[in-house]
Design a protein around this motif. Structure first.
Motif, PDB file in Angstrom:
ATOM      1  N   GLU A  63       0.807  -1.224   0.000  1.00  0.00           N
ATOM      2  CA  GLU A  63       0.000   0.000   0.000  1.00  0.00           C
ATOM      3  C   GLU A  63       0.840   1.276   0.000  1.00  0.00           C
ATOM      4  O   GLU A  63       0.475   2.256  -0.631  1.00  0.00           O
ATOM      5  CB  GLU A  63      -0.965   0.001   1.191  1.00  0.00           C
ATOM      6  CG  GLU A  63      -2.085  -1.010   1.056  1.00  0.00           C
ATOM      7  CD  GLU A  63      -2.943  -0.788  -0.178  1.00  0.00           C
ATOM      8  OE1 GLU A  63      -3.393   0.350  -0.404  1.00  0.00           O
ATOM      9  OE2 GLU A  63      -3.143  -1.758  -0.930  1.00  0.00           O
ATOM     10  N   LYS A  64       1.947   1.267   0.728  1.00  0.00           N
ATOM     11  CA  LYS A  64       2.756   2.481   0.833  1.00  0.00           C
ATOM     12  C   LYS A  64       3.283   2.911  -0.532  1.00  0.00           C
ATOM     13  O   LYS A  64       3.174   4.072  -0.916  1.00  0.00           O
ATOM     14  CB  LYS A  64       3.906   2.269   1.817  1.00  0.00           C
ATOM     15  CG  LYS A  64       4.681   3.526   2.112  1.00  0.00           C
ATOM     16  CD  LYS A  64       5.689   3.313   3.216  1.00  0.00           C
ATOM     17  CE  LYS A  64       6.399   4.612   3.521  1.00  0.00           C
ATOM     18  NZ  LYS A  64       7.351   4.463   4.606  1.00  0.00           N
ATOM     19  N   GLY A 121      -6.017  15.939   1.529  1.00  0.00           N
ATOM     20  CA  GLY A 121      -5.680  14.537   1.770  1.00  0.00           C
ATOM     21  C   GLY A 121      -6.810  13.758   2.406  1.00  0.00           C
ATOM     22  O   GLY A 121      -7.737  14.334   2.979  1.00  0.00           O
ATOM     23  N   PRO A 122      -6.743  12.426   2.307  1.00  0.00           N
ATOM     24  CA  PRO A 122      -7.834  11.582   2.787  1.00  0.00           C
ATOM     25  C   PRO A 122      -7.682  11.058   4.216  1.00  0.00           C
ATOM     26  O   PRO A 122      -8.298  10.057   4.570  1.00  0.00           O
ATOM     27  CB  PRO A 122      -7.788  10.414   1.782  1.00  0.00           C
ATOM     28  CG  PRO A 122      -6.335  10.280   1.476  1.00  0.00           C
ATOM     29  CD  PRO A 122      -5.787  11.692   1.477  1.00  0.00           C
ATOM     30  N   GLU A 123      -6.900  11.707   5.039  1.00  0.00           N
ATOM     31  CA  GLU A 123      -6.672  11.198   6.400  1.00  0.00           C
ATOM     32  C   GLU A 123      -7.949  11.237   7.229  1.00  0.00           C
ATOM     33  O   GLU A 123      -8.559  12.282   7.406  1.00  0.00           O
ATOM     34  CB  GLU A 123      -5.575  12.004   7.109  1.00  0.00           C
ATOM     35  CG  GLU A 123      -4.197  11.763   6.566  1.00  0.00           C
ATOM     36  CD  GLU A 123      -3.919  12.545   5.284  1.00  0.00           C
ATOM     37  OE1 GLU A 123      -3.011  12.143   4.557  1.00  0.00           O
ATOM     38  OE2 GLU A 123      -4.608  13.530   5.004  1.00  0.00           O
ATOM     39  N   ARG A 124      -8.322  10.092   7.765  1.00  0.00           N
ATOM     40  CA  ARG A 124      -9.552   9.953   8.525  1.00  0.00           C
ATOM     41  C   ARG A 124      -9.427  10.527   9.937  1.00  0.00           C
ATOM     42  O   ARG A 124     -10.400  11.016  10.502  1.00  0.00           O
ATOM     43  CB  ARG A 124      -9.930   8.464   8.591  1.00  0.00           C
ATOM     44  CG  ARG A 124     -11.241   8.214   9.289  1.00  0.00           C
ATOM     45  CD  ARG A 124     -11.655   6.779   9.204  1.00  0.00           C
ATOM     46  NE  ARG A 124     -11.799   6.427   7.802  1.00  0.00           N
ATOM     47  CZ  ARG A 124     -11.741   5.195   7.348  1.00  0.00           C
ATOM     48  NH1 ARG A 124     -11.551   4.201   8.161  1.00  0.00           N
ATOM     49  NH2 ARG A 124     -11.893   4.954   6.068  1.00  0.00           N
ATOM     50  N   GLU A 125      -8.252  10.455  10.516  1.00  0.00           N
ATOM     51  CA  GLU A 125      -8.083  10.851  11.915  1.00  0.00           C
ATOM     52  C   GLU A 125      -7.691  12.317  12.106  1.00  0.00           C
ATOM     53  O   GLU A 125      -7.581  12.776  13.227  1.00  0.00           O
ATOM     54  CB  GLU A 125      -7.044   9.951  12.587  1.00  0.00           C
ATOM     55  CG  GLU A 125      -7.379   8.463  12.508  1.00  0.00           C
ATOM     56  CD  GLU A 125      -8.767   8.115  13.050  1.00  0.00           C
ATOM     57  OE1 GLU A 125      -9.193   8.722  14.043  1.00  0.00           O
ATOM     58  OE2 GLU A 125      -9.419   7.242  12.458  1.00  0.00           O
ATOM     59  N   LYS A 126      -7.487  13.050  11.010  1.00  0.00           N
ATOM     60  CA  LYS A 126      -7.133  14.469  11.108  1.00  0.00           C
ATOM     61  C   LYS A 126      -8.343  15.311  10.724  1.00  0.00           C
ATOM     62  O   LYS A 126      -9.176  14.894   9.921  1.00  0.00           O
ATOM     63  CB  LYS A 126      -5.947  14.784  10.199  1.00  0.00           C
ATOM     64  CG  LYS A 126      -4.676  14.082  10.621  1.00  0.00           C
ATOM     65  CD  LYS A 126      -3.517  14.462   9.728  1.00  0.00           C
ATOM     66  CE  LYS A 126      -2.251  13.732  10.151  1.00  0.00           C
ATOM     67  NZ  LYS A 126      -1.144  14.030   9.248  1.00  0.00           N
ATOM     68  N   ARG A 140     -13.635  15.975   9.492  1.00  0.00           N
ATOM     69  CA  ARG A 140     -12.576  15.047   9.090  1.00  0.00           C
ATOM     70  C   ARG A 140     -12.014  15.443   7.727  1.00  0.00           C
ATOM     71  O   ARG A 140     -12.764  15.757   6.811  1.00  0.00           O
ATOM     72  CB  ARG A 140     -13.109  13.614   8.991  1.00  0.00           C
ATOM     73  CG  ARG A 140     -13.400  12.970  10.293  1.00  0.00           C
ATOM     74  CD  ARG A 140     -13.888  11.525  10.046  1.00  0.00           C
ATOM     75  NE  ARG A 140     -14.395  10.938  11.249  1.00  0.00           N
ATOM     76  CZ  ARG A 140     -13.673  10.241  12.107  1.00  0.00           C
ATOM     77  NH1 ARG A 140     -12.405  10.027  11.852  1.00  0.00           N
ATOM     78  NH2 ARG A 140     -14.207   9.747  13.189  1.00  0.00           N
ATOM     79  N   ARG A 141     -10.682  15.379   7.616  1.00  0.00           N
ATOM     80  CA  ARG A 141     -10.042  15.690   6.337  1.00  0.00           C
ATOM     81  C   ARG A 141     -10.549  14.747   5.241  1.00  0.00           C
ATOM     82  O   ARG A 141     -10.695  15.144   4.088  1.00  0.00           O
ATOM     83  CB  ARG A 141      -8.532  15.616   6.465  1.00  0.00           C
ATOM     84  CG  ARG A 141      -7.965  16.731   7.344  1.00  0.00           C
ATOM     85  CD  ARG A 141      -6.470  16.591   7.531  1.00  0.00           C
ATOM     86  NE  ARG A 141      -5.731  17.124   6.413  1.00  0.00           N
ATOM     87  CZ  ARG A 141      -5.307  18.385   6.320  1.00  0.00           C
ATOM     88  NH1 ARG A 141      -5.557  19.226   7.291  1.00  0.00           N
ATOM     89  NH2 ARG A 141      -4.628  18.779   5.276  1.00  0.00           N
ATOM     90  N   GLU A 142     -10.811  13.499   5.604  1.00  0.00           N
ATOM     91  CA  GLU A 142     -11.338  12.529   4.645  1.00  0.00           C
ATOM     92  C   GLU A 142     -12.655  13.024   4.035  1.00  0.00           C
ATOM     93  O   GLU A 142     -12.900  12.858   2.837  1.00  0.00           O
ATOM     94  CB  GLU A 142     -11.555  11.191   5.344  1.00  0.00           C
ATOM     95  CG  GLU A 142     -12.138  10.127   4.451  1.00  0.00           C
ATOM     96  CD  GLU A 142     -12.390   8.840   5.205  1.00  0.00           C
ATOM     97  OE1 GLU A 142     -11.939   7.809   4.702  1.00  0.00           O
ATOM     98  OE2 GLU A 142     -13.020   8.871   6.281  1.00  0.00           O
ATOM     99  N   ASN A 158       0.163   3.666  -3.013  1.00  0.00           N
ATOM    100  CA  ASN A 158      -0.491   4.957  -2.752  1.00  0.00           C
ATOM    101  C   ASN A 158       0.461   6.138  -2.860  1.00  0.00           C
ATOM    102  O   ASN A 158       0.028   7.246  -3.145  1.00  0.00           O
ATOM    103  CB  ASN A 158      -1.154   4.937  -1.380  1.00  0.00           C
ATOM    104  CG  ASN A 158      -2.342   4.017  -1.339  1.00  0.00           C
ATOM    105  OD1 ASN A 158      -2.981   3.740  -2.350  1.00  0.00           O
ATOM    106  ND2 ASN A 158      -2.652   3.503  -0.164  1.00  0.00           N
TER     107      ASN A 158
END
Length: 159
Positions: A80-81, A123-128, A134-136, A84
């Motif tokens: 994934e790293k 960006g798609p970050e769920r926790e930020k 949510r950024r996501e 993506n």
């Protein structure tokens, strides 16, 4: 623009399964949603770029779709790293961002600017979070708006 329609449809299906994932069952729909989102990024969005670039005189749309699909499958072993962080951005820049940005169509160019803001800056970050959201979620709002603008651009090109 049948191949762009196919591309937009892949994004829509991924989004619909995302609604099931986040609305009903994370466990049941997470893997399918992730796979469809990858397919939409590796194949769906480049099929939209295919139409903007006018590649139909160089390569069949279905052949292009097949090659993109094979590339998506062959990049899976890299993890994934790398997928993506390297392959997915490379495919999107070469086959979606550049063709739309260079199309001389203002709707598509604004759509690509919105896409880049959502994908790169937000960006798609769920926790930020950004402004308490949510950024996501922001990411998805921007991607959806970009799709509408690119669709409008395609409609303008075909008139």
């Amino acid at each position: 623009a049948p191949f762009a329609s196919y591309g937009f449809a892949t994004v829509a299906v991924a989004a619909a399964v995302g609604v099931l994932r986040f609305g009903f069952s994370e466990d049941m729909f997470a893997a399918t949603n992730g796979d469809l989102a990858d397919y939409a990024a590796f194949v769906g969005l480049p099929m939209v770029g295919y139409e903007f670039a006018g590649l139909d005189s160089m390569i069949s749309g279905w052949l292009f779709c097949g090659l993109l699909t094979m590339f998506e499958v062959f990049t899976r072993p890299f993890g994934e790293k790398i997928r993506n962080g390297v392959f997915k951005p490379l495919v999107n820049v070469l086959f979606f961002v550049l063709p739309c940005a260079l199309s001389n169509n203002v709707s598509a160019q604004v759509g690509i600017a919105v896409f880049v803001i959502g994908a790169v800056l937000i960006g798609p970050e769920r926790e930020k979070f950004l402004a308490g959201v949510r950024r996501e979620n922001w990411f998805h709002y921007f991607i959806a708006l970009a799709a509408v603008l690119c669709g409008k651009g395609l409609a303008e090109l075909n008139n």
